[in-house]
Design a protein around this motif. Structure first.
Motif, short mmCIF file in Angstrom:
data_model
loop_
_atom_site.label_atom_id
_atom_site.label_comp_id
_atom_site.label_asym_id
_atom_site.label_seq_id
_atom_site.Cartn_x
_atom_site.Cartn_y
_atom_site.Cartn_z
N ASP A 1 7.15 38.00 -6.11
CA ASP A 1 8.29 37.83 -5.15
C ASP A 1 8.44 38.91 -3.97
OD1 ASP A 1 9.00 39.68 -7.17
OD2 ASP A 1 10.82 38.71 -7.67
N ASN B 1 14.76 27.77 -2.04
CA ASN B 1 13.70 28.64 -2.69
C ASN B 1 12.53 28.51 -1.43
OD1 ASN B 1 11.63 29.87 -4.15
ND2 ASN B 1 11.64 28.40 -5.73
N ASP C 1 19.11 36.68 -2.87
CA ASP C 1 18.50 35.41 -2.87
C ASP C 1 19.43 34.57 -3.74
OD1 ASP C 1 16.79 33.59 -4.99
OD2 ASP C 1 15.78 33.66 -3.16
N MET D 1 8.69 38.32 -0.11
CA MET D 1 10.07 38.47 0.19
C MET D 1 10.28 40.23 0.46
SD MET D 1 11.83 36.02 -2.54
CE MET D 1 13.46 36.07 -1.88
N GLU E 1 15.92 40.42 0.88
CA GLU E 1 15.97 38.88 0.74
C GLU E 1 16.17 38.61 -0.86
OE1 GLU E 1 13.33 36.66 3.79
OE2 GLU E 1 12.35 37.85 2.52
#
Length: 363
Positions: free
Chosen positions: A89, A72, A101, A93, A97
């Protein structure tokens, strides 16, 4: 959206009654149109505990047991980009990504979920507190309005979580203080075998019982040390509360002792508890039912609850307890429900087994 002051009041109420955090998570999720909200704590040993909206709990159990959780990247990036504040997020990110993930793919997308938002706070103790929100994939990313809403409460959320954590430490201090008044050496040992607090009586048993490197519990007798550390390992994974008693042989002019290890963490939802066990030392030969003050000190029982618990420890049924104490059967049943809650037990046989192990812990 709920009334802001009412929600803040509930957050601080949960600070002193940790069991209420689950309901607060439900309300917080509703504030930002999230599927779920979760409050996590991560210890220095990477142990993860949480309280969350019930609808995400099963996924959290699987997540906590998976090696994927170590991948994480969001908490670390969030602390860099938005220290002690909420971020999404999509803020920390790239789009690729998020698509790739492993946590999203393994735990969220199979449930129709796909977006997150959270904040990370560091405790002075070194533990990490994380507030995490998950949204349905079909709803798209959280909006900046959602971020602003949670950031308007971030100070209250962080303070409330810290209060919960500090109160559990004070509880550990109160336990050892109570044992001191009874003349019993006692300490509270944490999840990583570190001694959190120790009273003067236990300190007086050094070097037979002492703290070693990193303030970890250590016993001079190698065989007993192995038994105690093994018992602590068992308590970490035990599903029910159980007192373990281990003999400590006499040495020179020091008498033999019995070390009683009592689980502190009796409520699985008490994610703030840093204690693993209360360790109490008593001379060999003490017997009889648990002392009322011991029961009150260890489990925070009222005098009435302690008297009922003491009678039950001998195996008496509810009817006999009612007659012995001059109470109605309904009153005894009410006390029993409270005792179950405070001791983390669910059945009378389980409670009797727990309390019978305290028979030697008497004044």
């Amino acid at each position: 959206m709920s009334d802001a002051s009412t929600l803040i009041d509930r957050i601080y109420e949960a600070a002193v009654i940790p069991e209420l955090w689950s309901d607060v998570c439900i309300s917080l999720a509703a504030e930002v149109n999230a599927y779920s909200a979760c409050l996590l704590t991560i210890g220095s040993d990477q142990r993860i505990d949480w309280i969350c909206s019930p609808n995400i709990n099963e996924a959290m159990i699987r997540y906590s047991r998976s090696e994927v959780r170590y991948q994480n990247v969001r908490p670390e990036r969030s602390m860099i980009s938005s220290p002690a504040a909420f971020s999404r997020d999509i803020d920390v990110m790239t789009a690729q990504e998020i698509i790739d993930d492993p946590i999203y793919n393994a735990f969220l997308r199979p449930m129709g979920l796909g977006w997150s938002m959270g904040a990370v706070f560091r405790e002075p103790s070194g533990h990490t507190l994380i507030f995490d929100f998950i949204a349905r994939e079909a709803d798209g990313p959280f909006s900046s309005t959602h971020v602003d809403r949670l950031n308007s409460m971030k100070g209250d959320l962080a303070r409330a979580a810290l209060i919960s954590s500090r109160l559990t430490f004070r509880q550990a201090e109160n336990i050892t203080s109570t044992m001191s008044m009874l003349g019993l050496p006692a300490m509270v040992v944490g999840e990583d075998n570190r001694v959190l607090v120790m009273n003067d009586g236990m300190e007086g048993l050094a070097p037979r019982i002492r703290t070693g490197a990193a303030n970890k519990l250590s016993l001079e007798n190698p065989a007993v040390n192995t038994l105690v550390l093994g018992a602590l390992d068992e308590l970490r994974v035990a599903e029910t509360a159980k007192v373990q008693s281990i003999p400590l042989p006499a040495v020179e002019d020091q008498p033999a002792l019995i070390l009683h290890l009592l689980p502190v963490r009796r409520n699985a939802r008490d994610i703030f508890s840093r204690g693993l066990a209360v360790v109490i030392a008593t001379p060999v030969g003490l017997a009889g039912p648990p002392d009322l003050r011991v029961l009150s000190g260890l489990f925070d029982l009222t005098p009435g609850e302690a008297r009922v618990a003491r009678e039950l420890s001998s195996g008496a049924n509810l009817e006999t307890v009612a007659v012995t104490l001059g109470l109605s059967l309904e009153t005894v049943r009410t006390y029993l429900k409270r005792i179950f809650f405070k001791t983390g037990t669910r059945r009378q046989a389980e409670l009797t087994h727990l309390l019978s192990g305290l028979g030697r812990v008497a004044a």
